[in-house]
Every structure is written in structure tokens, then in C-alpha cells.
Design an enzyme around this catalytic site. Structure first.
Site, PDB file in Angstrom:
ATOM      1  N   GLY A 107      -9.961  -0.906   5.480  1.00 18.98           N
ATOM      2  CA  GLY A 107      -9.750   0.057   4.404  1.00 18.98           C
ATOM      3  C   GLY A 107     -10.508  -0.381   3.172  1.00 18.98           C
ATOM      4  O   GLY A 107     -10.113  -0.098   2.039  1.00 18.98           O
ATOM      5  N   GLY A 121      -8.996  -1.182  -1.527  1.00 20.80           N
ATOM      6  CA  GLY A 121      -9.877  -1.987  -0.695  1.00 20.80           C
ATOM      7  C   GLY A 121     -11.115  -2.498  -1.396  1.00 20.80           C
ATOM      8  O   GLY A 121     -11.541  -3.638  -1.164  1.00 20.80           O
ATOM      9  N   ASP A 164     -14.204   0.230   7.153  1.00 26.05           N
ATOM     10  CA  ASP A 164     -13.585   1.510   6.823  1.00 26.05           C
ATOM     11  C   ASP A 164     -14.276   2.578   7.659  1.00 26.05           C
ATOM     12  O   ASP A 164     -15.289   2.316   8.317  1.00 26.05           O
ATOM     13  CB  ASP A 164     -13.692   1.827   5.329  1.00 26.05           C
ATOM     14  N   ILE A 190      -0.523  -3.947   3.616  1.00 23.96           N
ATOM     15  CA  ILE A 190      -0.403  -3.334   2.302  1.00 23.96           C
ATOM     16  C   ILE A 190      -0.106  -1.845   2.434  1.00 23.96           C
ATOM     17  O   ILE A 190       0.559  -1.251   1.577  1.00 23.96           O
ATOM     18  CB  ILE A 190      -1.693  -3.562   1.487  1.00 23.96           C
ATOM     19  N   SER A 191      -0.572  -1.229   3.512  1.00 24.02           N
ATOM     20  CA  SER A 191      -0.432   0.222   3.697  1.00 24.02           C
ATOM     21  C   SER A 191       1.025   0.649   3.628  1.00 24.02           C
ATOM     22  O   SER A 191       1.883   0.112   4.325  1.00 24.02           O
ATOM     23  CB  SER A 191      -1.013   0.635   5.044  1.00 24.02           C
ATOM     24  N   ASN A 192       1.279   1.642   2.788  1.00 23.67           N
ATOM     25  CA  ASN A 192       2.643   2.142   2.607  1.00 23.67           C
ATOM     26  C   ASN A 192       2.998   3.237   3.601  1.00 23.67           C
ATOM     27  O   ASN A 192       2.113   3.923   4.113  1.00 23.67           O
ATOM     28  CB  ASN A 192       2.800   2.684   1.180  1.00 23.67           C
ATOM     29  N   ASP A 229       5.435  -6.506  -6.392  1.00 19.53           N
ATOM     30  CA  ASP A 229       6.765  -6.443  -7.005  1.00 19.53           C
ATOM     31  C   ASP A 229       7.051  -7.717  -7.800  1.00 19.53           C
ATOM     32  O   ASP A 229       7.638  -7.680  -8.885  1.00 19.53           O
ATOM     33  CB  ASP A 229       7.834  -6.240  -5.929  1.00 19.53           C
ATOM     34  N   HIS A 247       9.958  -2.839  -0.085  1.00 21.90           N
ATOM     35  CA  HIS A 247       8.841  -2.541  -0.985  1.00 21.90           C
ATOM     36  C   HIS A 247       8.823  -1.053  -1.339  1.00 21.90           C
ATOM     37  O   HIS A 247       7.797  -0.393  -1.248  1.00 21.90           O
ATOM     38  CB  HIS A 247       7.521  -2.968  -0.332  1.00 21.90           C
TER      39      HIS A 247
END
Length: 354
Positions: free
Chosen positions: A48, A54, A74, A157-159, A190, A217
């Protein structure tokens, strides 16, 4: 032509400029590990790399002395990011990879894989709103990790991280390569926010501040433990509540401030790079590397939870308990459980339904 004294003075000026240049370079890399001469070569892949997080993350990893090979991937735009980063005069060799057919080469031989891929948050969106899009992206990328670098540490990291980490675990299990010691959800942002807000509120030097953040998170699952903050200063109940809510809503604060034109890309890239570098220090045998991170855990009744974790040569070395909690924090812990449980179950079910 310069006379003897003038030439000597010019040499002193040039020498001083060189010292300044080195100082600036050191300041730019502050927070990252100093690579010992005997440290092994380490390859880091960023999946990414063309996105908002990224690109900055790729630059920060290029600045880390612990990285010798930096692989950027990517579906579009990666070659430009790779070319740009490759001009930075640090040691890491940069390669760019575009599209599914080059994903294997991007991952092969990686020690750490950082995954910021996916769509960003927009105004009005929760992390859970991102699930339907990002879940599939994460599943495909982790599938490739299982095939091409099954021993690598994966930092997610991807939510929504509360769900994407369980998705990753189930994908890795399907391939018979799941190692709970090497899968991490990055909750460092956080902690970064809690430290910053706490230091600002009480007039402290942020470089000396530490605030553990536990749970997950997203929203109420983010629980900063200000009762365990160092240095310890007195906080009123109102201050604790305000600091907690601001930490929980930090992402929303940035999304609103950017007025629909972005999310927390810069601070997230910074936090993601800090955590990746901590993983590298652990891999390289640096002692006492401890970070809050979302991992498979028996600290609470949920199977994934963020707390302090010691990092070592095999990834997770030790998962620490919560320690003493204030009444406010105990209530916060109780309040997060339904949402956290639901997010974890949603991720696991997604893979079962694939």
C-alpha cells in the site's frame, strides 16, 4: 584566491557545515534505531506504498538505519514512490512493485511486512464502515504473505484493525503458517496521541512521557491508562475523561479538520514506522523493546487485545498484563468488550465465509 588565514577560516566553516548536516540527519532519524555495524540485513515490505499513509511511511522506513532493503508495493503508482525514495541518501536499497503479478517478488525474503493498504476514512465513516472494502484487500495481501514470506512479521495498519488482525490470523491458519508471535495490529498511534495530549495538558516534556494504551484500535475500545502514565502528575476526573475521549476520537478530529480531503495519514505513518522499527530492534536482539500492540492474547476474555508486549528475535517475547487500573479505567475496559468481541468475531466469520 584565498590567503592562508582566509583558507583556514573557510575550512572551519565547511567543517562546521558538515557537522550541522550530520546533526540534521540525526534529528530527522530521531525515534528510529541506530543500526549496529554487526546488525543483519533486513528487508521491509510496505504493502500500500502508493497511498496517503504508505508514501510517508515508505520515506520514514528509508530513513531507518535498520533497513537494508525496502520493497514498495501497490496496485498503482508504486514506481514513482520508489524512484522518489531511492534518491534519499540512506543505506536502504529501494525496489518498486506494481500489481498482483509482482506481489510475490515484493514479499520474497521479507523480515517485516507493513500493511497500510486499503481505503481511508472519510467524514461520517467509522472504522467498521471500512470493513467491506478493506477486509477483502487485507485477506488477499495476507494470502500472498503466507505463500511468499511465511516467516515474516506482519504489522497491520489497515482498518478496522480490530477485525483485520483476526482476518489475517484465519488466513494464515488456512495455509498452516500462523504464528501468533509474528502478527501485530499497530495501535502505536493511540499511544502517540495519548502521550502528546497528556504532555500538552500538563506542560510536560513529551519526550519523557509514556502512556500505555490498551484494548483495541477504534473508538471506545481505545483505553489510555493515564493512571499509569509517567511522569505521574495529578489529573482531575474531568481531565481524565477529556483526555481519554480525545485519544479515542483522535482520528475523527483529523478527518474533520481535513474537511473530507484526507484522514490521519502523517501521524499514522509516523506511528507505523516507529512500530516497524521496534520490531526490527527486537529481531536484532535489542533487549527491553516494549510496545503496546494488538496481538493474540489471554490478558482478557477476548482472543485479541492490545497491551504492553515485549518484542524479541521471534516477534512476541512476552505479553504483559494490565496492571492496576483505576475505577474509571475498569469501567472503560468493561464498556469496550461488546464492540471488541463483535469486531473480532466479524473478522473470523469473514474468512469462514470466503
Amino acid at each position: 584566491r584565498l590567503g592562508g588565514r582566509a583558507a583556514e577560516k573557510m575550512m572551519r566553516v565547511m567543517k562546521g557545515a558538515h557537522v550541522v548536516k550530520r546533526a540534521v540527519a540525526a534529528a530527522a532519524a530521531r525515534g528510529f534505531s541506530a543500526a549496529a555495524a554487526e546488525a543483519p540485513e533486513r528487508k521491509v515490505a510496505v504493502l500500500g506504498a502508493g497511498g496517503g499513509i504508505g508514501q510517508t511511511l515508505s520515506l520514514l522506513m528509508k530513513m531507518s538505519p535498520a533497513v537494508t532493503k525496502l520493497s514498495l508495493y501497490d496496485i498503482v503508482g508504486t514506481l514513482g514512490v520508489a524512484a522518489d525514495c531511492s534518491h534519499v541518501n540512506t543505506g536502504a536499497k529501494v525496489t518498486g512493485h506494481v500489481g498482483a503479478e509482482q506481489l510475490g517478488d515484493a514479499l520474497s525474503g521479507s523480515d517485516v511486512v507493513v500493511i497500510p493498504a486499503g481505503v481511508p476514512r472519510k467524514p461520517g465513516m467509522t472504522r467498521d464502515d471500512l470493513f467491506s472494502i478493506n477486509a477483502g484487500i487485507v485477506a488477499g495481501l495476507v494470502e500472498a504473505c503466507a505463500q511468499h514470506c511465511p516467516e515474516a512479521i506482519i504489522t497491520m495498519i489497515s482498518n478496522p484493525v480490530n477485525s483485520t488482525v483476526p482476518i489475517a490470523s484465519e488466513i494464515l491458519k488456512k495455509h498452516g503458517v500462523y504464528n501468533p508471535r509474528k502478527l501485530f495490529g499497530v495501535t502505536t498511534l493511540d499511544v502517540v496521541r495519548a502521550k502528546t495530549f497528556y504532555a500538552e495538558k500538563k506542560g510536560l516534556d513529551v519526550n519523557t512521557v509514556d502512556v500505555p494504551v490498551v484494548g483495541g484500535h477504534a473508538g471506545v475500545t481505545i483505553l489510555p491508562l493515564f493512571s499509569q502514565a509517567t511522569p505521574s502528575v495529578s489529573l482531575t476526573p474531568e481531565e481524565i475523561d477529556a483526555l481519554t475521549k480525545r485519544t479515542q476520537d483522535g482520528g475523527t478530529e483529523v478527518v474533520q479538520a481535513k474537511a473530507g480531503k484526507g484522514s490521519a495519514t502523517l501521524s499514522m505513518a509516523y506511528a507505523g514506522a516507529l512500530f516497524a522499527d521496534a520490531c526490527l530492534r527486537g529481531l536484532n536482539g535489542v533487549s527491553d523493546v516494549v510496545e503496546c500492540t494488538y496481538v493474540e492474547s489471554s490478558v482478557t476474555e477476548v482472543p485479541f487485545f492490545s497491551s504492553k508486549v515485549k518484542l524479541g528475535p521471534e516477534g512476541v517475547s512476552e505479553v504483559y498484563g494490565l496492571g492496576a487500573l483505576s475505577d474509571y479505567e475498569q469501567e472503560g475496559l468493561k464498556a469496550m468488550m461488546p464492540e471488541l468481541t463483535g469486531s473480532i468475531e466479524k473478522g473470523i466469520q469473514f474468512v469462514k465465509d470466503m
